[in-house]
Scaffold this motif. Structure first.
Motif, PDB file in Angstrom:
ATOM      1  N   ALA A  68      34.089  25.234 -33.849  1.00 54.84           N
ATOM      2  CA  ALA A  68      33.168  26.117 -33.146  1.00 54.84           C
ATOM      3  C   ALA A  68      33.800  26.738 -31.915  1.00 54.84           C
ATOM      4  O   ALA A  68      34.636  26.121 -31.249  1.00 54.84           O
ATOM      5  N   ILE A  69      33.369  27.975 -31.614  1.00 56.78           N
ATOM      6  CA  ILE A  69      33.673  28.658 -30.363  1.00 56.78           C
ATOM      7  C   ILE A  69      32.340  28.901 -29.665  1.00 56.78           C
ATOM      8  O   ILE A  69      31.465  29.584 -30.211  1.00 56.78           O
ATOM      9  N   VAL A  70      32.188  28.320 -28.500  1.00 56.47           N
ATOM     10  CA  VAL A  70      30.965  28.469 -27.725  1.00 56.47           C
ATOM     11  C   VAL A  70      31.245  29.457 -26.592  1.00 56.47           C
ATOM     12  O   VAL A  70      32.025  29.158 -25.687  1.00 56.47           O
ATOM     13  N   VAL A  71      30.632  30.620 -26.652  1.00 59.54           N
ATOM     14  CA  VAL A  71      30.939  31.700 -25.713  1.00 59.54           C
ATOM     15  C   VAL A  71      30.008  31.648 -24.501  1.00 59.54           C
ATOM     16  O   VAL A  71      28.786  31.656 -24.642  1.00 59.54           O
ATOM     17  N   HIS A  72      30.597  31.603 -23.312  1.00 59.41           N
ATOM     18  CA  HIS A  72      29.837  31.647 -22.062  1.00 59.41           C
ATOM     19  C   HIS A  72      29.760  33.062 -21.505  1.00 59.41           C
ATOM     20  O   HIS A  72      28.780  33.434 -20.876  1.00 59.41           O
ATOM     21  N   ASP A  73      30.820  33.844 -21.697  1.00 60.09           N
ATOM     22  CA  ASP A  73      30.857  35.211 -21.181  1.00 60.09           C
ATOM     23  C   ASP A  73      31.513  36.076 -22.249  1.00 60.09           C
ATOM     24  O   ASP A  73      32.740  36.156 -22.356  1.00 60.09           O
ATOM     25  N   GLY A  96      36.926  29.531 -18.534  1.00 63.11           N
ATOM     26  CA  GLY A  96      35.601  29.066 -18.938  1.00 63.11           C
ATOM     27  C   GLY A  96      34.778  30.117 -19.652  1.00 63.11           C
ATOM     28  O   GLY A  96      33.576  29.927 -19.854  1.00 63.11           O
ATOM     29  N   ALA A  97      35.387  31.238 -20.051  1.00 60.38           N
ATOM     30  CA  ALA A  97      34.641  32.263 -20.785  1.00 60.38           C
ATOM     31  C   ALA A  97      34.200  31.742 -22.151  1.00 60.38           C
ATOM     32  O   ALA A  97      33.242  32.254 -22.737  1.00 60.38           O
ATOM     33  N   TRP A  98      34.923  30.769 -22.681  1.00 58.35           N
ATOM     34  CA  TRP A  98      34.499  30.115 -23.909  1.00 58.35           C
ATOM     35  C   TRP A  98      34.891  28.651 -23.857  1.00 58.35           C
ATOM     36  O   TRP A  98      35.708  28.229 -23.041  1.00 58.35           O
ATOM     37  N   ASP A  99      34.313  27.887 -24.739  1.00 55.38           N
ATOM     38  CA  ASP A  99      34.597  26.464 -24.817  1.00 55.38           C
ATOM     39  C   ASP A  99      34.505  26.043 -26.277  1.00 55.38           C
ATOM     40  O   ASP A  99      34.196  26.863 -27.159  1.00 55.38           O
ATOM     41  N   SER A 100      34.763  24.784 -26.528  1.00 57.12           N
ATOM     42  CA  SER A 100      34.616  24.241 -27.883  1.00 57.12           C
ATOM     43  C   SER A 100      34.459  22.733 -27.779  1.00 57.12           C
ATOM     44  O   SER A 100      35.119  22.100 -26.952  1.00 57.12           O
ATOM     45  N   PRO A 101      33.587  22.154 -28.612  1.00 60.76           N
ATOM     46  CA  PRO A 101      33.448  20.696 -28.579  1.00 60.76           C
ATOM     47  C   PRO A 101      34.673  19.972 -29.108  1.00 60.76           C
ATOM     48  O   PRO A 101      34.854  18.791 -28.854  1.00 60.76           O
ATOM     49  N   ASP A 102      35.534  20.681 -29.856  1.00 59.85           N
ATOM     50  CA  ASP A 102      36.731  20.053 -30.438  1.00 59.85           C
ATOM     51  C   ASP A 102      37.810  21.119 -30.593  1.00 59.85           C
ATOM     52  O   ASP A 102      37.893  21.788 -31.628  1.00 59.85           O
ATOM     53  N   ILE A 103      38.638  21.263 -29.553  1.00 59.30           N
ATOM     54  CA  ILE A 103      39.703  22.269 -29.573  1.00 59.30           C
ATOM     55  C   ILE A 103      40.673  22.016 -30.727  1.00 59.30           C
ATOM     56  O   ILE A 103      41.101  22.947 -31.416  1.00 59.30           O
TER      57      ILE A 103
END
Length: 438
Positions: A68-73, A96-103
């Motif tokens: 997953a890619i979790v987008v903040h901005d 921090g524009a994006w994150d992921s639970p498992d890079i």
């Protein structure tokens, strides 16, 4: 690409300090940045759909065990990718524009399908839009020390917080079966190891070293040269066999701690450690060993590296090499590229291919390959353990003075590399050479 974002969703990472991280301070702007971001949005959306990667906003629940890619901005995420490709992708994570639970899981998925991430027509234009490595990163005798210092002189205390007790900063070799695969052998993937079972990790690191010393024929009385000291574990184990060891490094921090460890072990009369470039070594040796140092040599110097080893070995002498490798065509296609890893982690670095190593040694030296072992899945497990331990010790890393952006960078680096090995995008080899008797 469209993802909805909420200012009250999962907290975004702290913004980088502009003085420490100047390249992260400004988001690309202007008409060209907007146009590039629009193209990047289409590519990212299509790639995620094709590879079954979740592309979601911060308030959306992420499915378990799915990349997953979790987008903040969204705007910054796409502008950075549009402006600088995979470097921008990594930089958008740092901000921090994006994150992921498992890079690692995400990168494994991306690396497995790297040839399908962008359309073929764009791949044919990669030379136009992919940045080239800066000339200041070239591994000359004067510049190599700076390149090495950028990474290895960060802090001995930092490395001690995530490495195993031997301070080995290279792939471990776990106790698994070895199976034939054409002209070499492959170590079967290890079962996951608990980071809390440090003794198993220590044993795996020592197994790696002992196998290299066995392949190099290191026994009592042998004159051994090590190129790339690390923190001294290989030199210690060679000295324990009764060998006389000369080991060279370009890291001042590693030099100082390695000397302390050698003195504490009582091997000061058998081991000498020098701050010296491999090109300046003189002498004659029965065995040469080098563990994951060739990655810092640079392709323009590979020939010189192997010729120097050939010159230093006695006829019939043995050279044991541990090297991170990549497929030959991929190495040719990307060797001049400036990547996130080169920019932030290993300036001047380049992974060779097995074919390049064999071709150069066959053409330019008397070194002939007698054995090769591939164990890339063991590196994936090594990196997983390093990352797990690093994240468990974040408070201690902060206490050393490293800021939040560094913490994200180091986690991304370890998990990114883990994904590359898990996907088979990269591999690691132990290669044994014997110098021909002419």
């Amino acid at each position: 690409m469209t993802v909805t974002s909420s200012p009250t969703a999962v907290a975004r990472a702290p913004q980088p300090n502009a003085e420490l991280w100047p390249d992260l301070a400004m988001v690309p702007s202007g008409p060209r940045a907007r146009a590039s971001a629009a193209v990047a949005g289409k590519i990212v959306t299509a790639a995620c759909r094709r590879l079954e990667i979740q592309l979601v906003s911060a308030e959306t629940a992420v499915l378990p065990d799915v990349a997953a890619i979790v987008v903040h901005d969204q705007d910054e995420f796409l502008r950075r990718i549009g402006a600088d490709g995979l470097i921008g992708f990594g930089e958008a994570y740092l901000t921090g524009a994006w994150d992921s639970p498992d890079i690692a899981l995400l990168v494994t998925k991306l690396a497995t399908s790297v040839d399908r991430l962008v359309p073929q027509w764009m791949q044919r234009l990669r030379r136009v839009h992919v940045r080239r490595e800066p000339s200041r990163h070239q591994n000359t005798v004067t510049q190599s020390r700076s390149n090495i210092s950028h990474h290895y002189d960060l802090s001995n205390d930092l490395f001690a917080l995530f490495l195993d007790p031997t301070l080995s900063y290279s792939s471990a070799l776990f106790d698994t079966d070895l199976v034939a695969a054409g002209d070499h052998r492959v170590a079967v993937a290890p079962a996951p190891v608990s980071a809390h079972t440090s003794e198993l990790f220590r044993e795996a690191q020592q197994r790696k070293i002992d196998r290299l010393l066995d392949e190099a024929g290191v026994t009592e009385g042998a004159r051994v040269l090590e190129i790339g000291t690390g923190w001294g574990e290989l030199a210690l184990r060679a000295a324990a066999r009764g060998a006389t060891v000369r080991t060279v490094t370009l890291s001042q921090e590693q030099l100082e701690l390695a000397r302390e460890r050698v003195a504490a072990a009582g091997y000061g009369d058998r081991v000498s450690i020098e701050l010296l470039d491999y090109r300046l070594i003189e002498g004659e040796y029965d065995a040469v060993v080098s563990v994951e140092m060739i990655e810092a040599v640079g392709d323009e110097y590979w020939s010189e590296y192997f010729r120097k080893i050939d010159d230093l070995l006695v006829p019939g002498g043995r050279f044991a090499l541990q090297a991170i490798t990549m497929p030959h065509q991929r190495m040719l296609d990307t060797r001049d590229d400036f990547t996130w890893i080169k920019k932030y982690i290993f300036p001047g670095g380049l992974l060779p291919s097995v074919e390049a190593i064999e071709e150069i040694t066959r053409r330019e030296t008397g070194l002939r390959v007698t054995d090769r072992l591939s164990f890339g899945q063991h590196y994936a497990e090594t990196l997983r353990l390093w990352d797990e331990t690093f994240r468990a010790n974040l408070d201690q890393v902060r206490a050393l003075g490293f800021d939040p952006t560094f913490l994200r960078m180091w986690h991304f680096y370890l998990a990114y590399c883990q994904g590359g090995f898990a996907a088979g995008y990269t591999d690691v080899q132990q290669m044994t050479f014997v110098k021909e008797i002419r």
